[in-house]
Design a protein around this motif. Structure first.
Motif, PDB file in Angstrom:
ATOM      1  N   ALA A  96       0.857  -1.183   0.000  1.00 50.23           N
ATOM      2  CA  ALA A  96       0.000   0.000   0.000  1.00 50.23           C
ATOM      3  C   ALA A  96       0.893   1.232   0.000  1.00 50.23           C
ATOM      4  O   ALA A  96       1.689   1.434   0.919  1.00 50.23           O
ATOM      5  CB  ALA A  96      -0.914   0.005   1.220  1.00 50.23           C
ATOM      6  N   VAL A  97       0.784   2.037  -1.031  1.00 50.07           N
ATOM      7  CA  VAL A  97       1.569   3.267  -1.150  1.00 50.07           C
ATOM      8  C   VAL A  97       0.722   4.410  -0.593  1.00 50.07           C
ATOM      9  O   VAL A  97      -0.323   4.750  -1.142  1.00 50.07           O
ATOM     10  CB  VAL A  97       1.981   3.548  -2.612  1.00 50.07           C
ATOM     11  N   PHE A  98       1.178   4.977   0.529  1.00 50.99           N
ATOM     12  CA  PHE A  98       0.487   6.084   1.190  1.00 50.99           C
ATOM     13  C   PHE A  98       1.120   7.406   0.757  1.00 50.99           C
ATOM     14  O   PHE A  98       2.347   7.539   0.772  1.00 50.99           O
ATOM     15  CB  PHE A  98       0.607   5.969   2.712  1.00 50.99           C
ATOM     16  N   TYR A  99       0.290   8.383   0.436  1.00 52.22           N
ATOM     17  CA  TYR A  99       0.826   9.677  -0.010  1.00 52.22           C
ATOM     18  C   TYR A  99      -0.228  10.760   0.125  1.00 52.22           C
ATOM     19  O   TYR A  99      -1.388  10.486   0.375  1.00 52.22           O
ATOM     20  CB  TYR A  99       1.319   9.579  -1.454  1.00 52.22           C
ATOM     21  N   GLY A 100       0.230  11.991  -0.070  1.00 51.84           N
ATOM     22  CA  GLY A 100      -0.637  13.159   0.091  1.00 51.84           C
ATOM     23  C   GLY A 100      -0.455  13.702   1.490  1.00 51.84           C
ATOM     24  O   GLY A 100       0.571  14.295   1.804  1.00 51.84           O
ATOM     25  N   VAL A 114       5.148   7.505   0.832  1.00 54.32           N
ATOM     26  CA  VAL A 114       5.832   8.441  -0.067  1.00 54.32           C
ATOM     27  C   VAL A 114       5.273   9.810   0.298  1.00 54.32           C
ATOM     28  O   VAL A 114       4.369  10.326  -0.340  1.00 54.32           O
ATOM     29  CB  VAL A 114       5.591   8.096  -1.548  1.00 54.32           C
ATOM     30  N   VAL A 115       5.791  10.334   1.401  1.00 54.63           N
ATOM     31  CA  VAL A 115       5.240  11.547   1.995  1.00 54.63           C
ATOM     32  C   VAL A 115       6.339  12.587   2.176  1.00 54.63           C
ATOM     33  O   VAL A 115       7.512  12.253   2.259  1.00 54.63           O
ATOM     34  CB  VAL A 115       4.566  11.236   3.347  1.00 54.63           C
ATOM     35  N   HIS A 116       5.907  13.835   2.242  1.00 52.02           N
ATOM     36  CA  HIS A 116       6.825  14.953   2.413  1.00 52.02           C
ATOM     37  C   HIS A 116       6.245  15.924   3.425  1.00 52.02           C
ATOM     38  O   HIS A 116       5.067  16.247   3.371  1.00 52.02           O
ATOM     39  CB  HIS A 116       7.047  15.691   1.086  1.00 52.02           C
ATOM     40  N   ARG A 130      -1.552  15.645   5.338  1.00 49.35           N
ATOM     41  CA  ARG A 130      -1.774  17.021   5.819  1.00 49.35           C
ATOM     42  C   ARG A 130      -0.449  17.776   5.837  1.00 49.35           C
ATOM     43  O   ARG A 130       0.125  18.006   6.888  1.00 49.35           O
ATOM     44  CB  ARG A 130      -2.349  16.985   7.220  1.00 49.35           C
ATOM     45  N   SER A 131       0.009  18.148   4.692  1.00 51.08           N
ATOM     46  CA  SER A 131       1.313  18.786   4.577  1.00 51.08           C
ATOM     47  C   SER A 131       1.277  19.883   3.530  1.00 51.08           C
ATOM     48  O   SER A 131       0.522  19.797   2.559  1.00 51.08           O
ATOM     49  CB  SER A 131       2.354  17.728   4.173  1.00 51.08           C
ATOM     50  N   VAL A 132       2.132  20.875   3.707  1.00 49.21           N
ATOM     51  CA  VAL A 132       2.255  21.908   2.680  1.00 49.21           C
ATOM     52  C   VAL A 132       2.928  21.336   1.433  1.00 49.21           C
ATOM     53  O   VAL A 132       2.878  21.944   0.369  1.00 49.21           O
ATOM     54  CB  VAL A 132       3.026  23.148   3.193  1.00 49.21           C
ATOM     55  N   GLU A 133       3.535  20.166   1.566  1.00 51.62           N
ATOM     56  CA  GLU A 133       4.188  19.501   0.436  1.00 51.62           C
ATOM     57  C   GLU A 133       3.306  18.396  -0.143  1.00 51.62           C
ATOM     58  O   GLU A 133       3.784  17.459  -0.780  1.00 51.62           O
ATOM     59  CB  GLU A 133       5.544  18.953   0.877  1.00 51.62           C
ATOM     60  N   HIS A 134       2.008  18.533   0.056  1.00 52.55           N
ATOM     61  CA  HIS A 134       1.009  17.568  -0.386  1.00 52.55           C
ATOM     62  C   HIS A 134       1.149  17.228  -1.872  1.00 52.55           C
ATOM     63  O   HIS A 134       1.207  16.051  -2.248  1.00 52.55           O
ATOM     64  CB  HIS A 134      -0.381  18.163  -0.097  1.00 52.55           C
ATOM     65  N   GLU A 135       1.216  18.247  -2.705  1.00 51.99           N
ATOM     66  CA  GLU A 135       1.256  18.045  -4.147  1.00 51.99           C
ATOM     67  C   GLU A 135       2.559  17.363  -4.590  1.00 51.99           C
ATOM     68  O   GLU A 135       2.561  16.557  -5.515  1.00 51.99           O
ATOM     69  CB  GLU A 135       1.072  19.374  -4.889  1.00 51.99           C
ATOM     70  N   VAL A 136       3.665  17.690  -3.927  1.00 48.32           N
ATOM     71  CA  VAL A 136       4.949  17.050  -4.240  1.00 48.32           C
ATOM     72  C   VAL A 136       4.864  15.556  -3.921  1.00 48.32           C
ATOM     73  O   VAL A 136       5.371  14.712  -4.658  1.00 48.32           O
ATOM     74  CB  VAL A 136       6.112  17.712  -3.459  1.00 48.32           C
ATOM     75  N   SER A 137       4.192  15.233  -2.829  1.00 50.94           N
ATOM     76  CA  SER A 137       4.001  13.841  -2.439  1.00 50.94           C
ATOM     77  C   SER A 137       3.224  13.074  -3.501  1.00 50.94           C
ATOM     78  O   SER A 137       3.547  11.924  -3.808  1.00 50.94           O
ATOM     79  CB  SER A 137       3.273  13.775  -1.094  1.00 50.94           C
ATOM     80  N   ILE A 138       2.206  13.697  -4.083  1.00 50.85           N
ATOM     81  CA  ILE A 138       1.420  13.045  -5.138  1.00 50.85           C
ATOM     82  C   ILE A 138       2.311  12.697  -6.326  1.00 50.85           C
ATOM     83  O   ILE A 138       2.298  11.566  -6.820  1.00 50.85           O
ATOM     84  CB  ILE A 138       0.251  13.950  -5.594  1.00 50.85           C
ATOM     85  N   ILE A 139       3.095  13.661  -6.769  1.00 45.27           N
ATOM     86  CA  ILE A 139       3.983  13.438  -7.918  1.00 45.27           C
ATOM     87  C   ILE A 139       4.974  12.315  -7.611  1.00 45.27           C
ATOM     88  O   ILE A 139       5.166  11.398  -8.425  1.00 45.27           O
ATOM     89  CB  ILE A 139       4.723  14.742  -8.303  1.00 45.27           C
ATOM     90  N   SER A 140       5.587  12.365  -6.438  1.00 46.24           N
ATOM     91  CA  SER A 140       6.563  11.344  -6.046  1.00 46.24           C
ATOM     92  C   SER A 140       5.920   9.961  -5.978  1.00 46.24           C
ATOM     93  O   SER A 140       6.498   8.965  -6.421  1.00 46.24           O
ATOM     94  CB  SER A 140       7.170  11.672  -4.683  1.00 46.24           C
ATOM     95  N   ALA A 141       4.718   9.892  -5.419  1.00 42.69           N
ATOM     96  CA  ALA A 141       4.045   8.601  -5.249  1.00 42.69           C
ATOM     97  C   ALA A 141       3.655   7.982  -6.583  1.00 42.69           C
ATOM     98  O   ALA A 141       3.830   6.778  -6.780  1.00 42.69           O
ATOM     99  CB  ALA A 141       2.807   8.764  -4.370  1.00 42.69           C
ATOM    100  N   VAL A 142       3.130   8.789  -7.487  1.00 43.42           N
ATOM    101  CA  VAL A 142       2.760   8.255  -8.807  1.00 43.42           C
ATOM    102  C   VAL A 142       4.003   7.703  -9.503  1.00 43.42           C
ATOM    103  O   VAL A 142       3.965   6.611 -10.079  1.00 43.42           O
ATOM    104  CB  VAL A 142       2.033   9.322  -9.655  1.00 43.42           C
TER     105      VAL A 142
END
Length: 169
Positions: A6-10, A106-108, A12-24
């Motif tokens: 299970a890849v967790f990402y997104g 895959v979080v930031h 509650r972070s100001v780096e939410h969008e970066v996490s999405i890109i990294s996770a994909v």
């Protein structure tokens, strides 16, 4: 039998969008011959979703529409396994569950990369990839990290550290 990751990402972070890109990118790099990949998108409000469209970066351009096509999920430990449970969508629908073998965060940023999500995995007794709670927390807090390095005898430049509560007074 393949391992279910299970890849967790997104989160509650100001780096939410970066996490999405990294996770994909990470999800597309995982060997599908060895692993089943389950995306777990965590919204900024902490809700968790899964669905096939989460593998496609272009789908995130319209997040409300993307989430309509996904299923809201929660996690629980039952009979020695961690289960991802789909929320029921109808009165007589059966609740679908998927056993998760390992979490791949895959979080930031704060509120996820700082040990928060690792604490969630520890609570579930779910094996996960990466740093544990304390190393994540220390790594994110630069003042604490400098103290750890100094106490280990490593050369560290002097600095002044202010916490928000001290700065505001």
């Amino acid at each position: 039998m393949k391992t279910n990751v299970a890849v967790f990402y997104g989160c509650r972070s100001v780096e939410h969008e970066v996490s999405i890109i990294s996770a994909v990118q990470a999800m597309h790099s995982i060997d599908r011959e060895k692993y089943d990949v389950t995306p777990v998108y965590v919204t900024k409000s902490g809700e968790m979703y899964t669905g096939e469209k989460l593998f496609t970066i272009e789908e995130y351009r319209n997040l409300p529409e993307l989430l309509k096509s996904c299923k809201k999920v929660n996690f629980a430990r039952e009979n020695g396994k961690v289960l991802m449970k789909y929320e029921n969508s109808g009165l007589f629908s059966k609740q679908k569950t998927v056993a998760i073998d390992v979490a791949f965060p895959v979080v930031h940023g704060t509120n996820c990369e700082d040990g928060t999500i690792q604490g969630f995995f520890e609570f579930l007794d779910l094996p996960y990839v990466g740093c544990d709670i304390i190393s994540s927390a220390v790594g994110m807090d630069k003042a604490v990290f400098k103290d750890v390095l100094k106490n280990a005898g490593l050369p560290v430049l002097d600095c002044l550290c202010y916490r928000a509560r001290e700065y505001m007074t």
